[in-house]
Design a protein around this motif. Structure first.
Motif, PDB file in Angstrom:
ATOM      1  N   ILE A  58      54.832  51.852  96.965  1.00 26.23           N
ATOM      2  CA  ILE A  58      55.376  52.307  98.248  1.00 26.23           C
ATOM      3  C   ILE A  58      56.878  52.072  98.341  1.00 26.23           C
ATOM      4  CG2 ILE A  58      54.976  50.139  99.486  1.00 26.23           C
ATOM      5  CD1 ILE A  58      54.100  51.909 101.891  1.00 26.23           C
ATOM      6  N   ASN A  59      57.413  51.124  97.564  1.00 29.04           N
ATOM      7  CA  ASN A  59      58.858  50.851  97.581  1.00 29.04           C
ATOM      8  C   ASN A  59      59.590  51.523  96.427  1.00 29.04           C
ATOM      9  OD1 ASN A  59      58.999  49.156  99.909  1.00 29.04           O
ATOM     10  ND2 ASN A  59      58.051  47.534  98.722  1.00 29.04           N
ATOM     11  N   ASN A  60      58.913  52.482  95.780  1.00 29.10           N
ATOM     12  CA  ASN A  60      59.527  53.190  94.656  1.00 29.10           C
ATOM     13  C   ASN A  60      60.058  54.554  95.084  1.00 29.10           C
ATOM     14  OD1 ASN A  60      58.844  51.103  92.951  1.00 29.10           O
ATOM     15  ND2 ASN A  60      56.983  52.080  92.207  1.00 29.10           N
ATOM     16  N   VAL A  61      60.989  55.045  94.321  1.00 31.16           N
ATOM     17  CA  VAL A  61      61.422  56.439  94.392  1.00 31.16           C
ATOM     18  C   VAL A  61      61.237  57.007  92.989  1.00 31.16           C
ATOM     19  CG1 VAL A  61      63.350  58.020  94.706  1.00 31.16           C
ATOM     20  CG2 VAL A  61      63.057  56.098  96.271  1.00 31.16           C
ATOM     21  N   ILE A  62      60.511  58.109  92.885  1.00 31.79           N
ATOM     22  CA  ILE A  62      60.175  58.682  91.586  1.00 31.79           C
ATOM     23  C   ILE A  62      61.021  59.922  91.341  1.00 31.79           C
ATOM     24  CG2 ILE A  62      58.308  59.646  90.182  1.00 31.79           C
ATOM     25  CD1 ILE A  62      56.361  58.072  92.003  1.00 31.79           C
ATOM     26  N   VAL A  63      61.726  59.929  90.232  1.00 34.08           N
ATOM     27  CA  VAL A  63      62.553  61.077  89.836  1.00 34.08           C
ATOM     28  C   VAL A  63      61.883  61.737  88.635  1.00 34.08           C
ATOM     29  CG1 VAL A  63      64.840  61.887  89.196  1.00 34.08           C
ATOM     30  CG2 VAL A  63      64.597  59.809  90.571  1.00 34.08           C
ATOM     31  N   SER A  64      61.530  63.018  88.760  1.00 37.45           N
ATOM     32  CA  SER A  64      60.826  63.734  87.694  1.00 37.45           C
ATOM     33  C   SER A  64      61.652  64.922  87.220  1.00 37.45           C
ATOM     34  CB  SER A  64      59.467  64.230  88.189  1.00 37.45           C
ATOM     35  OG  SER A  64      58.705  63.168  88.729  1.00 37.45           O
ATOM     36  N   ALA A  65      61.587  65.176  85.923  1.00 41.10           N
ATOM     37  CA  ALA A  65      62.260  66.356  85.364  1.00 41.10           C
ATOM     38  C   ALA A  65      61.476  67.604  85.716  1.00 41.10           C
ATOM     39  CB  ALA A  65      62.379  66.218  83.850  1.00 41.10           C
ATOM     40  N   LYS A  66      62.169  68.658  86.107  1.00 43.36           N
ATOM     41  CA  LYS A  66      61.509  69.907  86.469  1.00 43.36           C
ATOM     42  C   LYS A  66      61.167  70.728  85.223  1.00 43.36           C
ATOM     43  CE  LYS A  66      63.284  70.812  91.128  1.00 43.36           C
ATOM     44  NZ  LYS A  66      64.034  71.797  91.966  1.00 43.36           N
ATOM     45  N   ASP A  67      60.079  71.490  85.341  1.00 45.65           N
ATOM     46  CA  ASP A  67      59.757  72.454  84.289  1.00 45.65           C
ATOM     47  C   ASP A  67      60.586  73.717  84.525  1.00 45.65           C
ATOM     48  OD1 ASP A  67      57.871  70.811  83.096  1.00 45.65           O
ATOM     49  OD2 ASP A  67      56.286  71.474  84.457  1.00 45.65           O
ATOM     50  N   ILE A  68      61.380  74.083  83.546  1.00 48.94           N
ATOM     51  CA  ILE A  68      62.319  75.199  83.706  1.00 48.94           C
ATOM     52  C   ILE A  68      62.095  76.214  82.578  1.00 48.94           C
ATOM     53  CG2 ILE A  68      64.763  75.835  83.876  1.00 48.94           C
ATOM     54  CD1 ILE A  68      65.304  72.919  84.690  1.00 48.94           C
ATOM     55  N   GLU A  69      62.202  77.477  82.912  1.00 46.10           N
ATOM     56  CA  GLU A  69      62.068  78.534  81.905  1.00 46.10           C
ATOM     57  C   GLU A  69      63.159  78.404  80.831  1.00 46.10           C
ATOM     58  OE1 GLU A  69      59.715  80.743  81.709  1.00 46.10           O
ATOM     59  OE2 GLU A  69      58.684  80.208  83.574  1.00 46.10           O
ATOM     60  N   ASP A  70      62.813  78.809  79.609  1.00 43.34           N
ATOM     61  CA  ASP A  70      63.724  78.626  78.480  1.00 43.34           C
ATOM     62  C   ASP A  70      65.098  79.252  78.698  1.00 43.34           C
ATOM     63  OD1 ASP A  70      61.822  77.199  77.166  1.00 43.34           O
ATOM     64  OD2 ASP A  70      61.103  78.882  75.945  1.00 43.34           O
ATOM     65  N   ASN A  71      65.124  80.459  79.242  1.00 47.54           N
ATOM     66  CA  ASN A  71      66.412  81.136  79.452  1.00 47.54           C
ATOM     67  C   ASN A  71      67.294  80.372  80.431  1.00 47.54           C
ATOM     68  OD1 ASN A  71      65.694  83.183  77.695  1.00 47.54           O
ATOM     69  ND2 ASN A  71      64.849  84.484  79.332  1.00 47.54           N
ATOM     70  N   ASP A  72      66.701  79.915  81.515  1.00 47.46           N
ATOM     71  CA  ASP A  72      67.458  79.139  82.499  1.00 47.46           C
ATOM     72  C   ASP A  72      67.830  77.776  81.934  1.00 47.46           C
ATOM     73  OD1 ASP A  72      67.204  81.197  84.319  1.00 47.46           O
ATOM     74  OD2 ASP A  72      65.352  80.413  85.179  1.00 47.46           O
ATOM     75  N   LEU A  73      66.918  77.205  81.110  1.00 48.00           N
ATOM     76  CA  LEU A  73      67.172  75.883  80.550  1.00 48.00           C
ATOM     77  C   LEU A  73      68.395  75.883  79.635  1.00 48.00           C
ATOM     78  CD1 LEU A  73      66.088  73.006  80.470  1.00 48.00           C
ATOM     79  CD2 LEU A  73      64.649  73.658  78.525  1.00 48.00           C
ATOM     80  N   LYS A  74      68.545  76.938  78.838  1.00 43.61           N
ATOM     81  CA  LYS A  74      69.712  77.034  77.953  1.00 43.61           C
ATOM     82  C   LYS A  74      71.002  77.021  78.748  1.00 43.61           C
ATOM     83  CE  LYS A  74      67.380  79.566  74.234  1.00 43.61           C
ATOM     84  NZ  LYS A  74      67.324  80.846  73.483  1.00 43.61           N
ATOM     85  N   GLU A  75      71.016  77.737  79.844  1.00 43.08           N
ATOM     86  CA  GLU A  75      72.219  77.798  80.668  1.00 43.08           C
ATOM     87  C   GLU A  75      72.483  76.450  81.336  1.00 43.08           C
ATOM     88  OE1 GLU A  75      75.625  79.287  82.160  1.00 43.08           O
ATOM     89  OE2 GLU A  75      74.269  80.277  80.736  1.00 43.08           O
ATOM     90  N   GLN A  76      71.408  75.806  81.803  1.00 42.88           N
ATOM     91  CA  GLN A  76      71.579  74.519  82.482  1.00 42.88           C
ATOM     92  C   GLN A  76      72.056  73.425  81.541  1.00 42.88           C
ATOM     93  OE1 GLN A  76      68.132  73.338  84.686  1.00 42.88           O
ATOM     94  NE2 GLN A  76      68.254  75.022  86.148  1.00 42.88           N
TER      95      GLN A  76
END
Length: 411
Positions: A58-76
């Motif tokens: 309850i005292n945590n904050v969870i940061v997760s990586a998003k699933d991103i399409e390959d084309n967008d991922l290359k640009e990011q």
């Protein structure tokens, strides 16, 4: 004994009109039963929510990586390298209310098996403090430690479901399991949590029971990793209890926004916010159910007043005779109020039984958690008794004001 006699006489009077009494009782039974079922289910839902939130921290904050399409991922990736260990370290160093962080990385698995069978699940690399921040308990063996990560050891910790599948005939501790091309020694098994639901507010729960945990450094350096994949898939940040995780998440977001060049390649999950949302939803549910139960009790109270007014008309001569032999107006009021109070007491007792049965039925068919509360039973029963007293006052006063001579002469 005088009051006992009054209740005995009230029971005798009610027995003379069994059907009418039963129909009057139904309103009280349904009202009390609805209140008890509502409060029991609400209490059960709140405790279940707390238990599920506790599995996330309850005292945590969870940061997760998003699933991103390959084309967008290359640009990011031209602007952001994705979620990484340094993100967690920078946040801990910059924000004094963030006391610690753990990291995990999903391993791309194509086979997991032991000498006893295979398993279709996930392998995850984690830091040594991952289990303390996630509040996972150990069933057998030991947890992964810092030395395992430091020396890139090929050791594994199994979830309860994973252990049962891969080693159905005995203990998994000390056995060997193969993940892709590497063999790992099983050093421990996680305790299975008692959760009734697989998700909470859209967040999946209990998935750790179908996983294999290995040291994070082993997962990073011994398994293949795509060039564009982030270093870690999730960070769990421990927030000091004196600080609100919801407010802390704003500062964390600011740091990540700067480090990731304003690229939206991560998402935050705040268990405390999920719990607040659950409580708000539960409050609305309780309000609606309270209105329904209140209407039912109101109908029951009107029914009590109706039957008592009818009783006054039927027993007019009896009232006149009682007044003629010396009964006071107060005696008449007490007698009729006792009868209405007796109806409400009977309705309350039957309502308690009905509420318990209703709670069990709802829990059975809906798979909701039920938590029994003596306060709920006492509150609903008290309200029922108060309704009986309140709606019995007017008929009692009307009976006491009858003129004795006119009452004796009535047909």
């Amino acid at each position: 004994m005088k009051y006992l006699d009054l209740f005995t006489d009230a029971i005798v009077q009610l027995k003379q009109h069994k059907l009418r009494t039963l129909l009057t009782l139904l309103g009280m039974i349904f009202g009390v039963g609805a209140v008890i079922a509502m409060l029991n289910i609400g209490e059960g839902a709140e405790r279940e929510a707390l238990k599920m939130i506790d599995s996330m921290g309850i005292n945590n904050v969870i940061v997760s990586a998003k699933d991103i399409e390959d084309n967008d991922l290359k640009e990011q990736r031209k602007h952001s390298q994705g979620l990484n260990l340094l993100d967690g370290q920078v946040i801990v160093d910059a924000l004094p209310f963030v006391t610690d962080f753990s990291a995990e990385r999903l391993v791309d698995t194509y086979q997991i098996f032991s000498e006893f069978g295979s398993f279709e699940g996930e392998a995850t690399g984690v830091t040594a403090n991952y289990f303390s921040l996630a509040h996972y308990e150990l069933a057998a063996g030991r947890l992964l430690n810092a030395e395992d990560s430091k020396e890139y050891r090929q050791v594994a910790l199994l979830g309860a479901n994973t252990a049962k599948t891969l080693f159905p005939l005995g203990s998994a501790v000390g056995q060997q399991v193969k993940i892709n091309h590497l063999w790992f020694e099983v050093v421990g098994i996680l305790q299975a949590p008692h959760l009734n639901k697989k998700e909470f507010q859209g967040v999946a729960l209990g998935g750790e029971q179908s996983r294999i945990f290995v040291p994070l450094t082993t997962a990073i350096h011994r398994f293949n990793k795509g060039l564009l994949e982030p270093e870690v898939t999730e960070l769990k940040l421990a927030i000091d209890k004196s600080q609100s995780p919801i407010l802390a998440s704003q500062a964390i977001t600011n740091i990540l926004t700067n480090r990731h060049s304003d690229i939206d390649d991560y998402r935050l999950t705040i268990p405390a916010a999920l719990l607040a949302q659950q409580k708000q939803t539960q409050a609305i549910f309780n309000m609606v159910m309270s209105c329904v139960a209140g209407i039912s009790l109101l109908v029951g109270g009107i029914g009590i007043m109706n039957i008592m007014l009818a009783t006054v008309l039927e027993r007019t001569k009896e009232i006149g005779l009682l007044r003629a032999i010396g009964a006071t107006r107060k005696n008449i009021q007490v007698q009729f109020i006792t009868e209405s109070f007796t109806i409400s007491i009977l309705g309350g007792l039957l309502g308690v039984v009905f509420g318990i049965l209703l709670s069990e039925i709802i829990a059975f068919y809906s798979n909701w958690a039920v938590s029994w509360s003596l306060n709920a039973i006492f509150l609903s029963f008290s309200i029922c008794a108060l309704v009986g007293l309140t709606f019995g006052v007017y008929p009692a006063i009307k009976a006491s004001k009858l003129d004795p001579i006119e009452a004796l002469q009535s047909d």
